[in-house]
Structures are given as structure tokens and as C-alpha cells.
Design a protein around this motif. Structure first.
Motif, PDB file in Angstrom:
ATOM      1  N   ILE A 170       0.739  -1.385   0.312  1.00 43.65           N
ATOM      2  CA  ILE A 170      -0.018  -0.111   0.226  1.00 43.65           C
ATOM      3  C   ILE A 170       1.180   1.391  -0.182  1.00 43.65           C
ATOM      4  O   ILE A 170       1.681   1.684   0.727  1.00 43.65           O
ATOM      5  N   PRO A 171       1.111   1.994  -0.741  1.00 46.45           N
ATOM      6  CA  PRO A 171       1.784   3.227  -1.112  1.00 46.45           C
ATOM      7  C   PRO A 171       0.711   5.004   0.181  1.00 46.45           C
ATOM      8  O   PRO A 171      -0.438   4.383  -0.565  1.00 46.45           O
ATOM      9  N   ILE A 172       1.445   4.853   0.773  1.00 50.87           N
ATOM     10  CA  ILE A 172       0.269   5.830   1.275  1.00 50.87           C
ATOM     11  C   ILE A 172       1.426   7.171   1.328  1.00 50.87           C
ATOM     12  O   ILE A 172       2.275   7.575   1.616  1.00 50.87           O
ATOM     13  N   GLN A 173       0.210   8.701   0.803  1.00 48.32           N
ATOM     14  CA  GLN A 173       0.913   9.535   0.408  1.00 48.32           C
ATOM     15  C   GLN A 173       1.094  10.181   1.818  1.00 48.32           C
ATOM     16  O   GLN A 173       0.300  10.631   2.498  1.00 48.32           O
ATOM     17  N   CYS A 174       2.453  11.350   2.022  1.00 45.43           N
ATOM     18  CA  CYS A 174       2.731  11.945   3.400  1.00 45.43           C
ATOM     19  C   CYS A 174       2.359  12.828   3.583  1.00 45.43           C
ATOM     20  O   CYS A 174       2.311  14.791   3.400  1.00 45.43           O
ATOM     21  N   GLU A 175       1.190  13.410   2.915  1.00 45.87           N
ATOM     22  CA  GLU A 175       0.219  14.596   2.837  1.00 45.87           C
ATOM     23  C   GLU A 175      -1.272  14.567   4.025  1.00 45.87           C
ATOM     24  O   GLU A 175      -1.221  13.463   4.154  1.00 45.87           O
ATOM     25  N   TYR A 176      -1.904  14.877   4.073  1.00 48.03           N
ATOM     26  CA  TYR A 176      -2.639  15.641   4.790  1.00 48.03           C
ATOM     27  C   TYR A 176      -3.816  14.408   4.936  1.00 48.03           C
ATOM     28  O   TYR A 176      -4.316  13.722   5.950  1.00 48.03           O
ATOM     29  N   TYR A 177      -3.967  14.109   3.877  1.00 46.73           N
ATOM     30  CA  TYR A 177      -5.544  13.059   3.217  1.00 46.73           C
ATOM     31  C   TYR A 177      -4.733  11.259   3.251  1.00 46.73           C
ATOM     32  O   TYR A 177      -5.843  10.643   2.990  1.00 46.73           O
ATOM     33  N   ALA A 178      -3.408  11.346   3.751  1.00 42.69           N
ATOM     34  CA  ALA A 178      -2.879  10.489   3.521  1.00 42.69           C
ATOM     35  C   ALA A 178      -3.792   9.308   3.913  1.00 42.69           C
ATOM     36  O   ALA A 178      -4.050   7.671   3.573  1.00 42.69           O
ATOM     37  N   LEU A 179      -4.507   8.696   5.305  1.00 49.72           N
ATOM     38  CA  LEU A 179      -5.230   7.758   6.423  1.00 49.72           C
ATOM     39  C   LEU A 179      -6.455   7.711   5.700  1.00 49.72           C
ATOM     40  O   LEU A 179      -6.977   7.493   6.164  1.00 49.72           O
ATOM     41  N   GLU A 180      -6.862   9.392   4.708  1.00 48.69           N
ATOM     42  CA  GLU A 180      -8.730   8.644   4.563  1.00 48.69           C
ATOM     43  C   GLU A 180      -8.263   7.776   3.682  1.00 48.69           C
ATOM     44  O   GLU A 180      -8.379   7.547   2.473  1.00 48.69           O
ATOM     45  N   GLY A 181      -9.185   6.886   3.960  1.00 52.62           N
ATOM     46  CA  GLY A 181     -10.162   5.766   3.673  1.00 52.62           C
ATOM     47  C   GLY A 181      -9.331   3.944   3.146  1.00 52.62           C
ATOM     48  O   GLY A 181      -9.872   3.566   2.999  1.00 52.62           O
ATOM     49  N   LEU A 182      -7.921   4.617   4.538  1.00 47.91           N
ATOM     50  CA  LEU A 182      -7.207   3.336   4.435  1.00 47.91           C
ATOM     51  C   LEU A 182      -7.614   2.392   4.993  1.00 47.91           C
ATOM     52  O   LEU A 182      -7.828   1.179   4.845  1.00 47.91           O
ATOM     53  N   SER A 183      -8.023   2.593   6.152  1.00 46.00           N
ATOM     54  CA  SER A 183      -8.844   1.766   7.435  1.00 46.00           C
ATOM     55  C   SER A 183     -10.542   0.939   6.591  1.00 46.00           C
ATOM     56  O   SER A 183     -10.528  -0.128   6.318  1.00 46.00           O
ATOM     57  N   GLN A 184     -10.454   1.717   5.487  1.00 43.09           N
ATOM     58  CA  GLN A 184     -11.731   0.486   4.222  1.00 43.09           C
ATOM     59  C   GLN A 184     -11.287  -0.185   3.441  1.00 43.09           C
ATOM     60  O   GLN A 184     -11.942  -1.344   3.350  1.00 43.09           O
ATOM     61  N   LEU A 185     -10.107   0.139   3.332  1.00 40.95           N
ATOM     62  CA  LEU A 185      -9.400  -0.176   2.650  1.00 40.95           C
ATOM     63  C   LEU A 185      -8.934  -1.865   3.225  1.00 40.95           C
ATOM     64  O   LEU A 185      -8.763  -2.625   2.841  1.00 40.95           O
ATOM     65  N   LEU A 186      -8.317  -1.694   4.379  1.00 40.00           N
ATOM     66  CA  LEU A 186      -8.023  -2.905   4.706  1.00 40.00           C
ATOM     67  C   LEU A 186      -9.818  -3.704   5.375  1.00 40.00           C
ATOM     68  O   LEU A 186      -9.183  -4.788   5.641  1.00 40.00           O
ATOM     69  N   ASN A 187     -10.634  -3.074   6.083  1.00 39.90           N
ATOM     70  CA  ASN A 187     -11.211  -3.316   5.799  1.00 39.90           C
ATOM     71  C   ASN A 187     -11.703  -4.510   4.461  1.00 39.90           C
ATOM     72  O   ASN A 187     -12.351  -5.886   4.697  1.00 39.90           O
ATOM     73  N   ASN A 188     -11.693  -4.177   3.422  1.00 40.35           N
ATOM     74  CA  ASN A 188     -12.734  -4.470   2.455  1.00 40.35           C
ATOM     75  C   ASN A 188     -10.948  -5.788   2.166  1.00 40.35           C
ATOM     76  O   ASN A 188     -11.111  -7.117   1.280  1.00 40.35           O
ATOM     77  N   ILE A 189      -9.607  -5.995   2.233  1.00 38.97           N
ATOM     78  CA  ILE A 189      -9.020  -6.575   2.537  1.00 38.97           C
ATOM     79  C   ILE A 189      -9.100  -7.739   3.001  1.00 38.97           C
ATOM     80  O   ILE A 189      -8.729  -9.097   2.719  1.00 38.97           O
ATOM     81  N   GLY A 190      -9.676  -7.528   4.685  1.00 33.26           N
ATOM     82  CA  GLY A 190     -10.329  -8.253   5.434  1.00 33.26           C
ATOM     83  C   GLY A 190     -11.632  -9.626   4.388  1.00 33.26           C
ATOM     84  O   GLY A 190     -11.171 -10.544   4.678  1.00 33.26           O
TER      85      GLY A 190
END
Length: 343
Positions: A231-251
Motif C-alpha cells: 500500500i503506497p501512502i502519500q505523506c500528505e493530509y489525507y493520507a489515512l483517509e480511506g485506509l481503514s476501509q481498504l483494510l476492511n475490504n482486504i479483510g
């Protein structure tokens, strides 16, 4: 043109970068010295002085020397990565392309599967992807053998690409009614690996699947086909936005379709050390995922952005850039995490 209006790289004169990064303001003489093999840190210091630029050059010189000492060996078995993030513009394709080239330069056999209808990975690796060529669309929808779509990249004789065409945009709809729609890419890859073995070719060491920024059937196929997620994560303000949903989908994929799928790697991209925000985002990501985040961070670099317009990776386009160095280090670190680097 006055001398101060241009910088010179590989005997080409280019206009100054619109957004200067630290590696773009190195004096010409200092940049030339860093390109020479065997230059000592003392010689770099004498050329660039003991200021911030001199220290930066010495640090990069030391990093290159460490890389040269690494012996990146082949993994015990093929590692299949899906490179995914539901947020766009975080560097998924740049990561897919440059990691693949870095691995190939280090002696690995690599396949890039361009699973994004935009076909940017195909472009960056110098692969034609007009509608007339065999592509991932034909593999998924028409069950074309993957070996008939794979071509060698001009970047390296060890790097192969399955290109994407614009037809792939319609695959999401066409796959809906098909049997085993989620396993089509997985089965194609398994057959391709078998075909290579029967043909007496060396096995693949790494497969990188570049995904669109959405969770449709194309991305699901990639998750089912892979054993690891990067998972590439951009080092900016919205970096973690949507990440939890992505991890849920991977789950959900792990639970219902691919129990062996593992989020093995998180890579921080577009890092600008001159800003407090980038450091704060990096610290926050490392706090949440201490065992998954690579030590290597990919800098925000004009060179990384320019390279695809020349149908090249940054490693080929500007081998001495900080972006090239970072991707080479990241590739070695990924291999090391698989236990396959000796020093």
C-alpha cells in the motif's frame, strides 16, 4: 540562454524545475563529481563545501556505497504483490514501475501486470497498449493465455509486462456475469508460471499488479491473485483517509476468497522533508503499522514525475536522482524483509 537559467544533466539542457527539490539545486560541479565512480566523501566535501548541500551529497554517496555492497538474492518462491490504494494520486503506478525496474536491475525476473485501464504502467515501461495489442482485457474476458499478452520491456531483459488497453474499462461490467469472475487473473498467472516452466525459462521472482484506484472486479481479481499487498501512502493530509476501509475490504477478501493474502508492506511516498506535515504523517503511519512500513521513503521528486513522459522509469531516466536511489533502496529492503539479502 544564460547559465543560471538552466541546469545540465547528461549533456541535456533543461529548463529549471517548476518545484525545486533539494536534489535539483546541487551545483553543476558537485553533481558531476557524484556521478563519477569511486569518489570519496572527502572529495565530495571539497567540491560542494561543508554546507547542507555538501552533507546531502555525502549522505547520498554513502547510501549508494551501501547499496553496491548488498547481494540481493532470488526469493525462495515467486512473490506476487498487488499494489493498491483506493485513493488516487498516491504513487501506485510509479511504485509498480520503479520497484519492478529496480528489482530487474538487481538481477530478479519480474512481471508487471497493468490492471488499470489507464495503462500508465505500460506507458512508463515503454510498452505499446493500443486496442490492437493483446492485453490484460483479453486475458480476463476472452481467456487468452497470459503468455500471449506478455512482452519484454526495453527497460531490462529481465522485466516483462502484460499491458492494459482502454478496453479494460469495460471489463468490470463484462466480468459480472462470468463464471469464477474473481479468480480469472489468479488462474491466468498460475498457468503462465506453468508455461514458463514447461518452456525451460527461469521462474519469475516478483510479480507486481498495478490496480485502479477503486474496489471493483479488477482490483478484486488482483487481490485474489496475490499473496502480498503493498500500500503506497502519500505523506500528505489525507493520507489515512480511506485506509481503514481498504483494510476492511482486504479483510473480506481474506475471509471469503484468498486466506493467504497478507498486507506485508506499506510505503511512504511523495515525502518532502522540508515540511512538518510530511514528518507528522510519516510518524503517524509508523505508529499505526510499525512492522509494515518500509524505512525507505520515496521523496517528492520532479524526476519521478518527468520519467513517464519519456516512457521510462526514473531509474533509467535519471539514475543519479534521489528518486532513483530511493526506489533501489526500497526494492532491496523488500527483498531483505523476505530474508533474501546478504551483506
Amino acid at each position: 540562454m544564460p547559465q543560471h537559467d538552466v541546469h545540465r544533466v547528461d549533456d541535456r539542457e533543461l529548463p529549471p524545475d517548476p518545484v525545486a527539490s533539494p536534489d535539483r539545486i546541487v551545483p553543476d560541479r558537485a553533481r558531476t563529481i557524484v556521478r563519477e565512480p569511486g569518489i570519496t566523501n572527502a572529495e565530495v566535501h571539497r567540491s560542494a563545501g561543508d554546507g547542507p548541500l555538501g552533507r546531502k551529497l555525502v549522505e547520498e554517496n554513502q547510501r549508494r556505497q551501501r547499496l553496491q555492497k548488498l547481494d540481493v538474492q532470488r526469493p525462495a518462491d515467486t512473490r506476487v504483490f498487488t499494489i493498491s490504494n483506493q485513493k488516487g494520486g498516491v504513487g501506485k503506478t510509479s511504485t509498480s514501475v520503479n520497484l519492478a525496474v529496480a528489482m530487474a536491475k538487481q538481477g530478479q525476473n519480474v512481471l508487471v501486470i497493468d490492471n488499470d485501464p489507464q495503462g500508465n504502467a505500460s506507458t512508463a515501461l515503454g510498452i505499446p497498449h493500443s486496442t490492437e495489442v493483446n492485453s490484460v482485457y483479453d486475458v480476463l474476458v476472452d481467456e487468452l493465455p497470459l503468455k500471449d499478452a506478455v512482452v519484454e520491456s526495453p527497460e531490462s531483459e529481465r522485466l516483462f509486462v502484460a499491458p492494459a488497453t482502454i478496453d479494460l474499462a469495460g471489463a468490470e461490467i463484462e466480468l459480472v456475469s462470468m463464471v469464477a469472475r474473481e479468480q480469472r487473473l489468479s488462474r491466468a498467472i498460475a498457468q503462465y508460471r506453468k508455461d514458463r516452466e514447461e518452456a525451460g525459462l527461469e521462474r519469475l521472482d516478483y510479480i507486481f499488479i498495478d490496480c485502479p484506484p477503486s474496489l471493483g472486479l479488477l482490483t478484486i481479481n488482483a487481490f485474489v491473485a496475490a499473496s502480498e499487498v503493498l500500500i503506497p501512502i502519500q505523506c500528505e493530509y489525507y493520507a489515512l483517509e480511506g485506509l481503514s476501509q481498504l483494510l476492511n475490504n482486504i479483510g473480506m477478501i481474506q475471509k471469503h476468497l484468498n486466506p493467504s493474502l497478507n498486507v506485508s508492506t506499506i510505503m511512504l511516498t511523495m515525502y518532502d522533508g522540508r515540511t512538518n506535515l510530511a514528518s507528522q504523517v510519516a510518524d503517524e503511519v509508523r505508529t499505526h503499522f510499525p512492522d509494515k512500513v518500509l524505512e525507505t521513503m520515496i521523496p517528492r521528486s520532479v524526476r519521478i514525475s518527468e520519467a513517464p513522459s519519456y516512457q521510462q522509469s526514473v531509474i533509467t531516466y535519471d539514475p543519479q536522482s534521489t528518486g532513483s536511489l530511493a526506489y533501489l533502496e526500497a526494492a532491496a529492503e523488500i527483498a531483505m524483509r523476505g530474508g533474501q539479502v546478504s551483506q
